[in-house]
Enzyme design. Structure first.
Site, PDB file in Angstrom:
ATOM      1  N   GLU A   1       1.315  -6.918   7.372  1.00 30.14           N
ATOM      2  CA  GLU A   1       0.154  -6.156   7.872  1.00 30.14           C
ATOM      3  C   GLU A   1      -0.034  -6.278   9.378  1.00 30.14           C
ATOM      4  O   GLU A   1      -0.483  -5.342  10.038  1.00 30.14           O
ATOM      5  CB  GLU A   1      -1.121  -6.607   7.149  1.00 30.14           C
ATOM      6  CG  GLU A   1      -1.232  -6.136   5.705  1.00 30.14           C
ATOM      7  CD  GLU A   1      -0.436  -6.970   4.720  1.00 30.14           C
ATOM      8  OE1 GLU A   1       0.327  -7.877   5.144  1.00 30.14           O
ATOM      9  OE2 GLU A   1      -0.566  -6.716   3.505  1.00 30.14           O
TER      10      GLU A   1
ATOM     11  N   GLY B   1       0.556  -5.706  -0.040  1.00 34.63           N
ATOM     12  CA  GLY B   1      -0.222  -5.675  -1.266  1.00 34.63           C
ATOM     13  C   GLY B   1       0.605  -6.072  -2.478  1.00 34.63           C
ATOM     14  O   GLY B   1       0.063  -6.610  -3.457  1.00 34.63           O
TER      15      GLY B   1
ATOM     16  N   GLU C   1       0.456  -9.728  -2.604  1.00 38.20           N
ATOM     17  CA  GLU C   1      -0.918 -10.135  -2.955  1.00 38.20           C
ATOM     18  C   GLU C   1      -1.170  -9.941  -4.451  1.00 38.20           C
ATOM     19  O   GLU C   1      -1.839 -10.756  -5.093  1.00 38.20           O
ATOM     20  CB  GLU C   1      -1.924  -9.336  -2.113  1.00 38.20           C
ATOM     21  CG  GLU C   1      -1.867  -9.747  -0.639  1.00 38.20           C
ATOM     22  CD  GLU C   1      -2.767  -8.904   0.259  1.00 38.20           C
ATOM     23  OE1 GLU C   1      -2.606  -7.666   0.256  1.00 38.20           O
ATOM     24  OE2 GLU C   1      -3.631  -9.469   0.949  1.00 38.20           O
TER      25      GLU C   1
ATOM     26  N   ALA D   1       0.835  -1.209   0.000  1.00 46.84           N
ATOM     27  CA  ALA D   1       0.000   0.000   0.000  1.00 46.84           C
ATOM     28  C   ALA D   1       0.869   1.258   0.000  1.00 46.84           C
ATOM     29  O   ALA D   1       1.985   1.250   0.496  1.00 46.84           O
ATOM     30  CB  ALA D   1      -0.909  -0.004   1.224  1.00 46.84           C
TER      31      ALA D   1
END
Ligand code: NAI
Length: 703
Positions: free
Chosen positions: A125, A102, A105, A61
């Site tokens: 996270e 992210g 991911e 992010a």
């Protein structure tokens, strides 16, 4: 657009380009989906490579978007990943350097993955009080197996790609590149191979379609819950990581995704998550000084001199030795130098014994250390840090000598904890080069460094010291000049409240226990015993002359009059057995407090833990509001950083200012009005600081 698009032969390459770590901000996300659309619409393109420019595949992010509507704006990360999965042409992730959060991911949404060796792979996270929120908990177990994936998700720690590639049966990487340099070419070749393989229209592989099972599911998850639950007492996120991964083994992929999302959103609103995100941002914010821009060049610091080889001088020196910077220590007597060097040796040897430091590293570090009795030997040092006795006369003599010998442009720093840095600067003819570097004890361990900005301190001196702080792995926070700077000025009020509580009926153990239950690493009395009660005593004596009207409980002075200085004398607020640190409640001290209470004519009352916590924490908050208003700290989050890294304030509460915000400043002020009614407290102190009152009136908060 924060992603580049290029076509090499029949392969389109989408390169994330959002320095420094290719954060997945809105522009980058649009760049990816636009690139996918373009490639899918171009008949000449047969396959797509997704990679990152510069120093990362993607670090996840974009922190600049944290908490803003942009973070959720479409295409959000979930939609980008679905777009990749739905691409008719195979998408190959070419991972290097960093693939985290992210970023990982995103790669897990690709049809194929190739990684360079040395790529740090993580789902961090949990460190922000969250779980991965874009499929990480559902896809990673499918490619790594449940146990390996859960370890990574619960710890948040990075693992190198070559280690992951060795896991039996892993499906995270279809291929390992020979090197980071050859990754681009190897990714193109892989893309061409898979394009050929699927030319017949065979379906593209999706991680979501892989099975996810654990042979002993229930027992395994129960075991991890017990383990993790015990270790993560105050944080909800680690246990939620387990729930999410367990769901991956029990639910359909699409249901698992919904479950992950629900857990993620619920965690977002927990105070713990807010505190950890605050910490993450506050740490970055602390390194920025409002009027010292990134364009201010710093001075080169290649060697350090340290004056005084005592407790602080030795610890301070170790920081620089650890960072490979040569240190020369100066003392008045050879014995003092020998003692200082012996302590440094002893500290390093303890690390070697524990396996934390290799013998050759230890020798390398010691080789960087030299000593002298003569100021003339310091003339070539780029910076000198003074850590002599805390007396203005001694500081004056030292700074005058430094002024005489140090080369022009050298930085002259003082480690003073309470003295006026402006006055020290004016002992020299170069006050612009003088700054405070307030380390915390033990200086080689504690993360906090208060950088004290004098009236005349030059901007490039500040920039240099902040950069140096980073190099020696400190959290540096700038403070203006005042008695105690940010941290100790606030702790004075905290200690005063602790003293009043004794007068009113508490024991030291009761106060400590309440604060430790709140989450402080140590209550105020155990802290006093560790730091040495004599230090506070000396400071109170000085302050009594400067501020004769300040009210104190006399119990701390009475304790010192008994010679009970703390752990170093095996007796303080508590009793100690020589060589041990266990604090044993002392009958003698409790009697002394009771007698003092009687002499004040106070009938003891039972004080609730809640009142103890509120009085101690709100005393920090009110003083901090004055500090902010006076510009001693430039932002509330700096104050939080000081308390989180230097005073054992619980991380999951985010520091005193964020804590006050979460309680609500209106409620804080209401309590303060109540405390002002207490005849044994200092009503004057509990007048809310004007800034605090103003924020309440305007319905605002500190952060
Ligand atoms: P210390 O007493 O352990 O060490 C001071 C050293 O300075 C002694 O070895 C002494 O021989 C030497 N010294 C004294 N006058 C000197 C001179 N004119 N020239 C050369 N060397 C001289 O004291 P400590 O605890 O290391 O404190 C040093 C400074 O750091 C003080 O300003 C103190 O306020 C500050 N400080 C101390 C902290 C602590 O927890 N001890 C924390 C933060 C700051």
């Amino acid at each position: 657009m924060s992603a580049d698009y290029q076509v090499h032969g029949d392969v389109a390459v989408i390169t994330l380009n959002n320095p420094p770590i290719n954060g997945l901000g809105l522009a980058t996300r649009i760049g990816i989906t636009d690139g996918l659309a373009k490639a899918n619409g171009d008949a000449a393109v047969k396959a797509i490579v997704l990679t990152g420019a510069g120093k990362a595949f993607s670090g996840g992010a974009d922190i600049k978007e944290f908490g803003t509507p942009k973070a959720l704006q479409e295409p959000n990360l979930l939609s980008v990943i679905v777009a990749i999965e739905n691409s008719a042409k195979p998408v190959v992730a070419a991972m290097h350097s960093v693939a985290m959060g992210g970023g990982l991911e995103l790669a897990l949404g690709c049809h194929y993955r190739i990684a360079a060796p040395g790529c740090s792979v993580a789902l961090p996270e949990v460190k922000l009080g969250l779980i991965p929120g874009a499929g990480g908990t559902q896809r990673l177990p499918r490619v790594l197996g449940v146990e390996a994936a859960l370890n990574m998700i619960v710890s948040g720690e990075p693992v190198k790609s070559e280690m992951l590639a060795m896991l039996p049966g892993q499906k995270l990487f279809d291929k390992m590149a020979v090197s980071a340099e050859s990754l681009a070419a190897e990714a193109l070749a892989l893309a061409q191979d898979v394009a050929a393989k699927h030319a017949d229209g065979s379906p593209l592989p999706l991680v979501r379609n892989l099975p996810c099972k654990h042979p002993m599911g229930d027992a395994y998850f129960q075991f991890t819950r017990n383990m993790v639950g015990g270790m993560s007492r105050n944080y909800p996120a680690p246990l939620k990581c387990i729930e999410a991964v367990e769901a991956a083994t029990q639910k359909k992929f699409s249901d698992g995704m919904l479950f992950e999302r629900e857990l993620f959103i619920n965690l977002m609103w927990t105070p713990e998550c807010r505190a950890l995100r605050h910490l993450f941002q506050a740490e970055r914010a602390a390194s920025k000084i409002p009027d010292v821009g990134a364009d201010i060049a710093s001075r080169a610091i290649k060697s350090i001199a340290v004056i005084g080889a005592g407790t602080m001088g030795g610890g301070i020196s170790m920081n620089f030795l650890n960072a490979g910077i040569p240190v020369k220590m100066l003392e008045m007597k050879q014995e003092a130098l020998d003692r200082g060097v012996a302590t440094i040796r002893k500290n390093y040897e303890a690390q070697v014994k524990k396996g934390k430091l290799k013998q050759d590293k230890y020798e390398e570090r010691m080789a960087l250390l030299s000593t002298t009795l003569s100021y003339a030997d310091l003339k070539d040092a780029d910076m000198v840090i003074e850590a002599v006795f805390e007396e203005m006369g001694v500081k004056e003599a030292v700074f005058k000598q430094l002024d005489a010998v140090m080369k022009p442009g050298a930085i002259l720093a003082s480690n003073t904890s309470t003295l006026d840095v402006n006055q020290i600067a004016n002992f020299t003819k170069r006050p612009q080069d003088v700054v405070g570097t307030h380390f915390f004890s033990p200086a080689n361990v504690m993360k906090l460094l208060e950088v004290v900005r004098g009236e005349k301190t030059a901007k490039d001196v500040l920039a240099t010291v902040m950069a140096l702080g980073k190099k020696i792995k400190k959290t540096s926070v700038v403070s203006g000049v005042c008695d105690g700077f940010i941290g100790n000025r606030m702790i004075e009020q905290y200690s005063r409240q602790a003293g009043f509580l004794l007068d009113e009926g508490c024991t030291p153990a009761q106060v400590d226990k309440a604060m430790e239950k709140f989450g402080m690493a140590m209550g105020p009395f155990r802290m006093g015993d560790l730091a040495g009660n004599d230090i506070g005593w000396a400071i109170r004596k000085r302050r009594a002359q400067e501020r004769p009207n300040m009210l104190y409980s006399r119990s701390a002075d009475k304790l010192c009059e008994l010679g009970r200085f703390g752990q170093k004398t095996n007796a303080g607020w508590y009793d100690y057995v020589a060589g041990k640190r266990d604090a044993i409640p002392s009958k003698l001290v409790e009697d002394m407090i009771a007698e003092h209470r009687k002499s004040l004519g106070i009938t003891p009352r039972k004080v609730a833990d809640e009142e103890i916590v509120q009085r101690l924490v709100y005393s920090l908050v009110n003083e901090a509001a004055h500090i902010l208003e006076e510009g001693i700290a430039s932002k509330a989050s700096d104050i939080d950083m000081v308390y989180l890294t230097g005073y054992g304030f619980p991380m999951y509460r985010g520091g005193p200012m964020l804590y006050a915000d979460q309680v609500g400043l209106f409620n804080v002020v209401q309590s303060m009005h109540r405390f002002a009614q207490n005849p044994h407290d200092d009503a004057n102190f509990w007048k809310p600081a004007p800034l605090l009152q103003k924020l309440v009136t305007e319905g605002k908060n500190f952060n």
